[in-house]
Design a protein around this motif. Sequence first.
Motif, mmCIF file in Angstrom:
data_model
loop_
_atom_site.group_PDB
_atom_site.id
_atom_site.type_symbol
_atom_site.label_atom_id
_atom_site.label_comp_id
_atom_site.label_asym_id
_atom_site.label_seq_id
_atom_site.Cartn_x
_atom_site.Cartn_y
_atom_site.Cartn_z
ATOM 1 N N GLN A 221 -8.936 -31.120 4.839
ATOM 2 C CA GLN A 221 -9.050 -29.965 5.730
ATOM 3 C C GLN A 221 -7.924 -29.932 6.773
ATOM 4 O OE1 GLN A 221 -13.418 -30.901 6.487
ATOM 5 N NE2 GLN A 221 -13.545 -28.689 6.254
ATOM 6 N N ARG A 222 -6.708 -30.123 6.306
ATOM 7 C CA ARG A 222 -5.549 -30.170 7.199
ATOM 8 C C ARG A 222 -5.140 -28.789 7.698
ATOM 9 N NH1 ARG A 222 -1.301 -31.126 4.624
ATOM 10 N NH2 ARG A 222 -0.028 -31.811 6.394
ATOM 11 N N LEU A 223 -5.166 -27.808 6.822
ATOM 12 C CA LEU A 223 -4.733 -26.471 7.205
ATOM 13 C C LEU A 223 -5.872 -25.693 7.862
ATOM 14 C CD1 LEU A 223 -2.635 -25.522 4.048
ATOM 15 C CD2 LEU A 223 -1.855 -26.558 6.184
ATOM 16 N N ARG A 224 -5.517 -24.711 8.696
ATOM 17 C CA ARG A 224 -6.517 -23.986 9.474
ATOM 18 C C ARG A 224 -7.524 -23.256 8.600
ATOM 19 N NH1 ARG A 224 -6.887 -19.257 13.164
ATOM 20 N NH2 ARG A 224 -5.029 -18.338 12.250
ATOM 21 N N ALA A 225 -7.097 -22.783 7.421
ATOM 22 C CA ALA A 225 -8.002 -22.045 6.538
ATOM 23 C C ALA A 225 -9.156 -22.897 6.035
ATOM 24 C CB ALA A 225 -7.225 -21.480 5.344
ATOM 25 N N PHE A 226 -9.010 -24.225 6.109
ATOM 26 C CA PHE A 226 -10.033 -25.131 5.588
ATOM 27 C C PHE A 226 -10.874 -25.776 6.690
ATOM 28 C CE2 PHE A 226 -6.609 -25.174 2.361
ATOM 29 C CZ PHE A 226 -7.333 -24.747 1.271
ATOM 30 N N ARG A 227 -10.741 -25.324 7.913
ATOM 31 C CA ARG A 227 -11.464 -25.965 9.011
ATOM 32 C C ARG A 227 -12.977 -25.884 8.831
ATOM 33 N NH1 ARG A 227 -7.318 -26.283 12.979
ATOM 34 N NH2 ARG A 227 -5.689 -27.298 11.744
ATOM 35 N N ASP A 228 -13.473 -24.795 8.239
ATOM 36 C CA ASP A 228 -14.924 -24.646 8.088
ATOM 37 C C ASP A 228 -15.366 -24.672 6.630
ATOM 38 O OD1 ASP A 228 -13.878 -22.264 7.269
ATOM 39 O OD2 ASP A 228 -15.309 -21.008 8.358
ATOM 40 N N ARG A 229 -14.482 -25.089 5.733
ATOM 41 C CA ARG A 229 -14.818 -25.143 4.312
ATOM 42 C C ARG A 229 -13.812 -26.027 3.586
ATOM 43 N NH1 ARG A 229 -13.367 -18.991 2.534
ATOM 44 N NH2 ARG A 229 -13.700 -18.496 4.706
ATOM 45 N N LEU A 230 -14.216 -26.534 2.423
ATOM 46 C CA LEU A 230 -13.295 -27.317 1.599
ATOM 47 C C LEU A 230 -12.591 -26.441 0.574
ATOM 48 C CD1 LEU A 230 -15.501 -30.479 0.882
ATOM 49 C CD2 LEU A 230 -13.791 -30.163 2.683
ATOM 50 N N ALA A 231 -13.308 -25.431 0.058
ATOM 51 C CA ALA A 231 -12.758 -24.522 -0.946
ATOM 52 C C ALA A 231 -12.429 -23.187 -0.286
ATOM 53 C CB ALA A 231 -13.742 -24.327 -2.087
ATOM 54 N N LEU A 232 -11.243 -22.665 -0.559
ATOM 55 C CA LEU A 232 -10.781 -21.452 0.109
ATOM 56 C C LEU A 232 -11.481 -20.202 -0.401
ATOM 57 C CD1 LEU A 232 -8.594 -20.305 2.087
ATOM 58 C CD2 LEU A 232 -7.190 -19.915 0.043
ATOM 59 N N LEU A 233 -11.500 -20.021 -1.721
ATOM 60 C CA LEU A 233 -11.956 -18.776 -2.317
ATOM 61 C C LEU A 233 -13.465 -18.785 -2.553
ATOM 62 C CD1 LEU A 233 -9.073 -18.313 -4.898
ATOM 63 C CD2 LEU A 233 -9.301 -17.235 -2.645
ATOM 64 N N ARG A 234 -14.047 -17.598 -2.469
ATOM 65 C CA ARG A 234 -15.471 -17.427 -2.717
ATOM 66 C C ARG A 234 -15.675 -16.249 -3.664
ATOM 67 N NH1 ARG A 234 -17.564 -18.178 3.582
ATOM 68 N NH2 ARG A 234 -16.994 -20.389 3.748
ATOM 69 N N PRO A 235 -16.766 -16.249 -4.432
ATOM 70 C CA PRO A 235 -17.013 -15.123 -5.339
ATOM 71 C C PRO A 235 -16.992 -13.792 -4.595
ATOM 72 C CG PRO A 235 -18.514 -16.921 -5.830
ATOM 73 C CD PRO A 235 -17.795 -17.306 -4.562
ATOM 74 N N GLY A 236 -16.309 -12.808 -5.197
ATOM 75 C CA GLY A 236 -16.186 -11.504 -4.566
ATOM 76 C C GLY A 236 -14.917 -11.340 -3.750
ATOM 77 N N ASP A 237 -14.184 -12.443 -3.514
ATOM 78 C CA ASP A 237 -12.874 -12.336 -2.879
ATOM 79 C C ASP A 237 -11.879 -11.772 -3.884
ATOM 80 O OD1 ASP A 237 -14.000 -13.531 -0.682
ATOM 81 O OD2 ASP A 237 -12.962 -15.454 -0.922
ATOM 82 N N ARG A 238 -10.696 -11.418 -3.407
ATOM 83 C CA ARG A 238 -9.619 -10.969 -4.291
ATOM 84 C C ARG A 238 -8.359 -11.785 -4.031
ATOM 85 N NH1 ARG A 238 -8.925 -5.257 -2.609
ATOM 86 N NH2 ARG A 238 -10.127 -6.005 -0.830
ATOM 87 N N VAL A 239 -7.500 -11.839 -5.056
ATOM 88 C CA VAL A 239 -6.276 -12.641 -5.002
ATOM 89 C C VAL A 239 -5.115 -11.796 -5.502
ATOM 90 C CG1 VAL A 239 -5.079 -14.601 -6.076
ATOM 91 C CG2 VAL A 239 -7.430 -14.867 -5.254
ATOM 92 N N ARG A 240 -3.966 -11.963 -4.851
ATOM 93 C CA ARG A 240 -2.727 -11.339 -5.316
ATOM 94 C C ARG A 240 -1.655 -12.414 -5.423
ATOM 95 N NH1 ARG A 240 -1.593 -5.453 -6.082
ATOM 96 N NH2 ARG A 240 0.197 -5.717 -7.441
#
Length: 289
Positions: A221-240
């Motif tokens: 959890q080094r980067l800020r996006a992982f402060r409250d989770r281990l996995a970034l993406l969740r069902p229903g998200d979108r990716v480009r």
Amino acid sequence: MIYDEPRFTPGGDRFIEMELGDELNFDLNFLVHALTARVREAGFDGIIELLPNMASIVISYDPDRIGYDDVVREIGGLHASLGSLEDVELPSPLYTFPVLYFDHVTRACWEDYCARIGEKEYDPDLMVRLNGLESRAQLARIHSGTEYWVAALGFYPGLASLIALDPRCRLTAPKYNPPRTWTPRGTLGYGGSVTCLYPARTPGGYQIIGHSPVPVFDLEQRLRAFRDRLALLRPGDRVRFVPVGREEYDHVEAQVESGAYEHQVAAYAKFSIRAYHAWLEGLDMSVRF
């Protein structure tokens, strides 16, 4: 097809599988996530967790607080009350990942496979040939020419199964046979009609066509996006996916390694299936990227 009524199957004394259909279909998967959101909002006592998949939901429950029949009745009732999917809108953050297509990292993996396991056509060339494309450049244009829907998570923590939202960008690819013994973290893979970013160094069987230095899973959890989770993406998200050159790739990689990288995400975005269907009707299906 989408079933008129869901099918419930016991999974021991604490789990239930709820099947909503029997095919890989976007509307069906949207229904899975719409119903998952509705059940979570209802907050039924005794339902511990919901695990949405391509066409089903696994329900974890506490039998001391709610019985099997009660779970089936309550969730079945919510399913019946959903109404038309056209009226449903879901939160859908849009994540952007820089990708170096036909890169040095995955090529080294392919070369190692050929040397140790067996000769195999270079993955991008195989996908070009099987999909009737003109070149690797067209493969990169098509693959990066659409947003992808996070249909499910599985196989390994943080691994998201991504479905192309633009039907003109849908590709197909067979899996390795036999599979690889290792795949670099950040590898961009394609298997069947699904693409993914490998969250860690793992075995794998998807065709590998590129690499992103941006992580989707981080135990530390080094980067800020992982402060409250281990996995970034969740069902229903979108990716480009955004194609980049080696210089930009190296720059982003250095930012990730230093801990300074900020994931690119439109966290405010929502997804309307009514608007999506209207957009599909206006596409010129004769155009390919």
